[in-house]
Design an enzyme around this catalytic site. Structure first.
Site, PDB file in Angstrom:
ATOM      1  N   ASN A 108      72.339   5.085 -27.188  1.00 16.47           N
ATOM      2  CA  ASN A 108      70.983   5.196 -27.733  1.00 16.47           C
ATOM      3  C   ASN A 108      70.151   4.074 -27.099  1.00 16.47           C
ATOM      4  OD1 ASN A 108      68.653   5.251 -29.250  1.00 16.47           O
ATOM      5  ND2 ASN A 108      69.642   4.703 -31.200  1.00 16.47           N
ATOM      6  N   LYS A 158      67.079   3.530 -27.234  1.00 20.56           N
ATOM      7  CA  LYS A 158      65.953   3.104 -28.088  1.00 20.56           C
ATOM      8  C   LYS A 158      64.663   2.964 -27.275  1.00 20.56           C
ATOM      9  CE  LYS A 158      69.171   1.173 -31.360  1.00 20.56           C
ATOM     10  NZ  LYS A 158      69.494   0.179 -32.363  1.00 20.56           N
ATOM     11  N   HIS A 176      68.239   8.124 -37.839  1.00 17.65           N
ATOM     12  CA  HIS A 176      68.688   6.771 -37.499  1.00 17.65           C
ATOM     13  C   HIS A 176      68.075   5.791 -38.497  1.00 17.65           C
ATOM     14  CE1 HIS A 176      69.130   2.981 -35.359  1.00 17.65           C
ATOM     15  NE2 HIS A 176      70.095   3.562 -34.684  1.00 17.65           N
ATOM     16  N   GLU A 223      66.707   3.054 -38.171  1.00 17.25           N
ATOM     17  CA  GLU A 223      65.396   2.508 -37.775  1.00 17.25           C
ATOM     18  C   GLU A 223      64.275   3.497 -38.096  1.00 17.25           C
ATOM     19  OE1 GLU A 223      66.535   1.485 -33.790  1.00 17.25           O
ATOM     20  OE2 GLU A 223      67.747  -0.169 -34.576  1.00 17.25           O
ATOM     21  N   GLU A 251      76.888   4.618 -39.560  1.00 20.56           N
ATOM     22  CA  GLU A 251      76.312   3.383 -39.037  1.00 20.56           C
ATOM     23  C   GLU A 251      75.883   2.491 -40.200  1.00 20.56           C
ATOM     24  OE1 GLU A 251      74.758   3.689 -34.780  1.00 20.56           O
ATOM     25  OE2 GLU A 251      73.104   4.187 -36.100  1.00 20.56           O
ATOM     26  N   GLY A 256      72.760  -3.763 -34.560  1.00 19.10           N
ATOM     27  CA  GLY A 256      72.016  -4.824 -33.895  1.00 19.10           C
ATOM     28  C   GLY A 256      72.360  -6.234 -34.351  1.00 19.10           C
ATOM     29  N   SER A 291      77.117  -2.294 -33.439  1.00 24.30           N
ATOM     30  CA  SER A 291      77.725  -3.393 -32.683  1.00 24.30           C
ATOM     31  C   SER A 291      79.010  -3.005 -31.944  1.00 24.30           C
ATOM     32  CB  SER A 291      77.993  -4.582 -33.603  1.00 24.30           C
ATOM     33  OG  SER A 291      76.786  -5.045 -34.169  1.00 24.30           O
ATOM     34  N   GLY A 341      74.118   1.165 -29.296  1.00 28.88           N
ATOM     35  CA  GLY A 341      72.754   0.733 -29.031  1.00 28.88           C
ATOM     36  C   GLY A 341      72.705  -0.233 -27.859  1.00 28.88           C
TER      37      GLY A 341
END
Ligand code: PGA
Length: 254
Positions: A9, A11, A96, A98, A168, A174, A214, A235
């Site tokens: 991903n 992003k 997701h 985010e 996740e 992150g 991570s 990510g």
């Protein structure tokens, strides 16, 4: 045989055509000589780079980071699943953390998006996971159950092999904080139970459940292989082609 799946991903990165081209060039070099016969490798770049990724990547598939539930019309700024399909996109990340955080996406929205993705015969990658507070309050089971059930509410999954569920934990995305293998396995078992109750064990068997948060080459074994996950959603490390393909190899061979 059910293939594993390793998804990058990217992003909101690769902010210029130059940066994108450099990335694709590096990726092409890193791919040479590597084979992922037991896995699908998928890259989800920003929308504006998707066609270029599709044209350049022979050994990987292309996915989107989001979609909109209507097919076409007056929805300024949106991109539909039909549009994605028509440029050769095969996978779509939905829900997701985010998007849930910055765009207030609810389980109902995730559900509408999931339906539009399946309607176009694309593969939804449905993200679920608890926050640190929810974890501390002992609510993992409740959260995961409502997110999985919410996303798949009245969804016809006769094409169960198309569905990917990514566990996740929000606090791990992150951050470099990670759950232990047993905790991931427990959530995987929970997700399988929810799916089994809804769809029966034969269809559930076909649905891939992967881990995200991570994941690196150094953590791929404990986060993805030990808890017997069907792959990873990655990510930051996907921005580094060498590292990403290294972790993809570990998962493919694991
Ligand atoms: P991360 O992100 O690998 O940087 O933790 C994972 C994700 O957002 O899917």
């Amino acid at each position: 045989m059910k293939k594993k799946i390793i998804i990058g991903n990217l992003k909101m990165n690769l902010i210029s055509p130059m940066e994108r081209d450099k990335y694709l060039e590096n990726l092409g070099k890193e791919f040479s000589g590597k084979r992922f016969d037991k896995s699908e490798v998928v890259f989800c770049p920003p929308f504006i780079h998707m066609e270029k990724f599709k044209a350049k990547l022979n050994n990987a598939k292309v996915g989107a980071q989001d979609t909109f539930w209507e097919r076409s019309g007056s929805y300024t700024g949106e991109i539909s699943s039909a549009m994605l399909k028509n440029i050769g996109c095969e996978f779509v990340i939905i829900g997701h953390s985010e998007r849930r955080k910055y765009f207030e996406e609810t389980d109902e929205i995730v559900n509408s998006k999931c339906r539009s993705v399946l309607k176009e015969d694309l593969n939804p990658i449905i993200c679920v996971g608890e926050s640190a507070e929810e974890r501390e309050a002992g609510k993992i089971k409740d959260i995961i159950t409502s997110q999985v059930e919410g996303a798949l509410n009245e969804v016809d999954i006769s094409n169960a092999e198309k569905i990917v569920i990514a566990y996740e934990p929000i606090w791990s995305v992150g951050t470099d904080s990670v759950p232990i293998s047993d905790e991931i396995l427990e959530v995987k078992i929970l997700i399988k139970k929810i799916l089994s109750k809804k769809y029966g064990s034969d269809l559930t068997e076909k649905i891939r459940v992967i881990y995200g948060g991570s994941v690196k080459a150094s953590t791929a074994k404990e986060l993805c292989i030990d808890p017997e996950m069907d792959g990873a959603l990655v990510g930051r490390e996907s921005l580094n082609p060498k590292e990403f393909l290294e972790l993809a190899e570990i998962i493919n061979n694991g």
